[in-house]
Design an enzyme around this catalytic site. Structure first.
Site, mmCIF file in Angstrom:
data_model
loop_
_atom_site.group_PDB
_atom_site.id
_atom_site.type_symbol
_atom_site.label_atom_id
_atom_site.label_comp_id
_atom_site.label_asym_id
_atom_site.label_seq_id
_atom_site.Cartn_x
_atom_site.Cartn_y
_atom_site.Cartn_z
ATOM 1 N N GLY A 1 0.795 -1.236 0.000
ATOM 2 C CA GLY A 1 0.000 0.000 0.000
ATOM 3 C C GLY A 1 0.818 1.272 0.000
ATOM 4 O O GLY A 1 1.819 1.401 -0.730
ATOM 5 N N TYR B 1 -16.407 5.812 8.541
ATOM 6 C CA TYR B 1 -14.983 6.182 8.569
ATOM 7 C C TYR B 1 -14.729 7.379 9.491
ATOM 8 O O TYR B 1 -14.333 7.221 10.642
ATOM 9 C CB TYR B 1 -14.445 6.428 7.141
ATOM 10 C CG TYR B 1 -12.939 6.291 7.143
ATOM 11 C CD1 TYR B 1 -12.311 5.148 6.681
ATOM 12 C CD2 TYR B 1 -12.133 7.286 7.713
ATOM 13 C CE1 TYR B 1 -10.929 5.000 6.756
ATOM 14 C CE2 TYR B 1 -10.760 7.155 7.793
ATOM 15 C CZ TYR B 1 -10.164 6.007 7.306
ATOM 16 O OH TYR B 1 -8.806 5.877 7.404
ATOM 17 N N LEU C 1 -7.950 4.318 -1.809
ATOM 18 C CA LEU C 1 -7.393 3.412 -2.813
ATOM 19 C C LEU C 1 -7.537 1.972 -2.363
ATOM 20 O O LEU C 1 -7.651 1.700 -1.167
ATOM 21 C CB LEU C 1 -5.901 3.718 -2.993
ATOM 22 C CG LEU C 1 -5.576 4.920 -3.875
ATOM 23 C CD1 LEU C 1 -4.097 5.203 -3.846
ATOM 24 C CD2 LEU C 1 -6.032 4.670 -5.303
HETATM 25 P P1 NAI Z 1 -1.710 -1.757 3.989
HETATM 26 O O1 NAI Z 1 -2.548 -2.809 4.623
HETATM 27 O O2 NAI Z 1 -1.471 -1.842 2.526
HETATM 28 O O3 NAI Z 1 -0.264 -1.688 4.712
HETATM 29 C C1 NAI Z 1 -0.079 -1.857 6.079
HETATM 30 C C2 NAI Z 1 1.386 -2.032 6.413
HETATM 31 O O4 NAI Z 1 1.512 -2.170 7.844
HETATM 32 C C3 NAI Z 1 2.050 -3.294 5.822
HETATM 33 O O5 NAI Z 1 3.381 -3.013 5.456
HETATM 34 C C4 NAI Z 1 2.058 -4.279 7.002
HETATM 35 O O6 NAI Z 1 3.070 -5.274 6.943
HETATM 36 C C5 NAI Z 1 2.324 -3.304 8.138
HETATM 37 N N1 NAI Z 1 1.937 -3.819 9.463
HETATM 38 C C6 NAI Z 1 0.705 -4.146 9.926
HETATM 39 N N2 NAI Z 1 0.780 -4.550 11.216
HETATM 40 C C7 NAI Z 1 2.089 -4.463 11.586
HETATM 41 C C8 NAI Z 1 2.801 -4.711 12.777
HETATM 42 N N3 NAI Z 1 2.197 -5.107 13.896
HETATM 43 N N4 NAI Z 1 4.149 -4.533 12.773
HETATM 44 C C9 NAI Z 1 4.814 -4.130 11.639
HETATM 45 N N5 NAI Z 1 4.171 -3.846 10.490
HETATM 46 C C10 NAI Z 1 2.832 -4.013 10.461
HETATM 47 O O7 NAI Z 1 -2.398 -0.372 4.397
HETATM 48 P P2 NAI Z 1 -2.538 1.058 3.704
HETATM 49 O O8 NAI Z 1 -3.890 1.170 3.142
HETATM 50 O O9 NAI Z 1 -1.353 1.370 2.878
HETATM 51 O O10 NAI Z 1 -2.538 1.993 5.007
HETATM 52 C C11 NAI Z 1 -1.416 2.697 5.477
HETATM 53 C C12 NAI Z 1 -1.884 3.982 6.132
HETATM 54 O O11 NAI Z 1 -2.519 4.806 5.134
HETATM 55 C C13 NAI Z 1 -2.920 3.750 7.238
HETATM 56 O O12 NAI Z 1 -2.703 4.683 8.262
HETATM 57 C C14 NAI Z 1 -4.232 4.064 6.524
HETATM 58 O O13 NAI Z 1 -5.254 4.475 7.408
HETATM 59 C C15 NAI Z 1 -3.787 5.224 5.633
HETATM 60 N N6 NAI Z 1 -4.675 5.537 4.512
HETATM 61 C C16 NAI Z 1 -5.134 4.552 3.664
HETATM 62 C C17 NAI Z 1 -6.009 4.870 2.644
HETATM 63 C C18 NAI Z 1 -6.539 3.824 1.706
HETATM 64 O O14 NAI Z 1 -7.517 4.088 1.015
HETATM 65 N N7 NAI Z 1 -5.933 2.675 1.627
HETATM 66 C C19 NAI Z 1 -6.475 6.267 2.427
HETATM 67 C C20 NAI Z 1 -5.850 7.216 3.302
HETATM 68 C C21 NAI Z 1 -5.019 6.856 4.331
#
Ligand code: NAI
Length: 397
Positions: free
Chosen positions: A52, A235, A271
């Protein structure tokens, strides 16, 4: 092994190593086809770096800004019988590509919430780089073991005020149905804040600072989301929104501790990621949003968003909204985009999914998250599920 997608609701339990490598390479190619980022931070720590937004951030920092990067994540290694998780394969491919360009990259697989992980990362920074200039906090986790108490907290995705009922897409059956979710209890709200709020971000920054691992003018950034009214109940006003408010409060506290402008919040676009696919209503919203944004030539993925974040905000004075946040959700939130999304939201039925939404685009991106549906890959061919991440020690593989 022949690896095929195994979808269980909003998760795919398999991942394809060669497809994940293509996914990473496409992001690298995008960055390299854009101007090199002058003034980019040169030593960057990304917490949540394997999928992500965190993965895209690491790719932009490394291939756009020529930074040395350290990445922390929680992924599963592959065995002879079972493929690794997607983030494992992404990181293996990222490190191989980084090495080819002579870029320093070290990765850490384990629990970012733990003291041990913080100590290991800090020791490596001290030994290899001395300090870091930028810390990106991009964790999305369903639970957190608090090392201070030994207690495990679980986050939930629920409304907080009243029962929420709205349209939803059943992604397995490709049907529009109604979803109803009961409001969270006070305890569930507090637990979600504990997992996805700012406490752990602050612990990282304080730990790094106490060890002298932060450059004098370092900055740190965490990611948030706002979105339109249709998703607010689940949300922005929901449990996750409470956690994001806490994240913003933490940014202000870090600014007080380390100087104004040190801690940034970037509000990103909705996304398809492993985290967002789990939120009810969001897959339907994203399918409609993609349709509208693609028709207006405004569509971006994680890598485009992160390149813009670096180019327009992290390599120059960031432009902030009235609440002090970076807004790279600006195109998503444009009035004309949201007016069309709201209209389609009202109209959409199971029969019109393909005509008036981009569910096909949503699904394609969902498959891409796990390395599937890339025409470059022959998925009927045997492939080796064991792919080492070069910087991890043997016992971690
Ligand atoms: P994702 O699920 O793609 O990535 C999460 C990451 O966190 C991965 O690298 C995973 O290995 C790591 N992770 C999870 N638990 C862990 C732990 N205990 N220790 C070490 N690493 C750990 O998520 P995404 O969507 O990229 O989200 C990242 C941030 O972006 C979050 O704060 C989310 O709220 C924010 N965000 C996401 C949006 C979306 O639409 N996907 C929109 C706006 C913000």
């Amino acid at each position: 092994m022949i690896i095929e997608p195994k979808i269980r609701g909003f998760i795919c339990t398999t991942a394809h190593p060669d497809g994940c490598a293509v996914h990473v390479q496409k992001q690298i190619d995008f960055v390299k086809s854009h101007p090199v980022l002058e003034n980019a931070p040169k030593r960057v720590l990304v917490i949540g770096a394997s999928t992500g937004y965190g993965l895209a951030s690491r790719i932009v920092a490394a291939f756009g800004g020529k930074a040395s990067t350290l990445g922390v994540f929680f992924e599963r290694a592959g065995t002879e019988k079972k493929p690794a998780s997607a983030g494992w394969y992404h990181t293996a491919a990222f490190e191989v590509a980084a090495a080819k360009e002579g870029l320093y990259a070290k990765s850490f697989n384990g629990d970012a919430f733990s003291n041990e992980m913080k100590e290991e990362v800090i020791a490596t920074i001290k030994k290899d780089l001395g300090e870091v200039d930028l810390v990106i906090y991009s964790l999305a986790s369903p639970r957190r073991l608090d090392p201070a108490t030994g207690q495990t907290y679980k986050s939930v995705l629920k409304p907080t005020k009243s029962t929420f009922t709205n349209k939803n897409i059943n992604t397995d059956k490709k049907e529009i149905d109604l979803v109803s979710i009961e409001p969270a209890t006070e305890e569930e709200i507090a637990n979600t804040v504990k997992v996805m709020g700012g406490e752990d971000w602050k612990l990282w920054i304080e730990g790094l600072a106490a060890s002298g691992a932060l450059a004098k003018d370092f900055r740190t950034i965490a990611y948030s989301y706002i979105g339109p009214q249709i998703t607010w109940a689940i949300y922005t006003d929901g449990t996750i929104g409470h956690a994001k408010l806490d994240l913003e409060k933490t940014a202000r506290q870090l600014d007080e501790q380390f100087g104004a402008g040190t801690a940034l919040i970037s509000v990103n676009k909705a996304l398809v990621t492993q985290a967002s696919s789990a939120i009810p209503v969001v897959p339907l919203y994203i399918s409609i949003l993609y349709k509208v944004m693609k028709s207006k030539n405004l569509h971006e993925g994680c890598i485009q968003q992160m390149y813009r974040l670096f180019a327009e905000h992290l390599t120059q004075k960031p432009k902030l909204d009235a609440k002090g946040r970076i807004r790279i959700d600006d195109w998503e939130m444009r009035e004309d985009v949201q007016a069309e999304v709201a209209q389609i939201w009202k109209e959409i039925t199971t029969e019109t999914i393909d005509q008036i939404s981009d569910f096909a685009g949503y699904q394609k991106e969902f498959y891409h998250l796990f390395g599937f549906d890339f025409p470059e890959i022959n998925y009927h061919r045997e492939t080796d599920p064991i792919r080492p991440i070069p910087s991890l020690s043997l016992q971690d593989q």
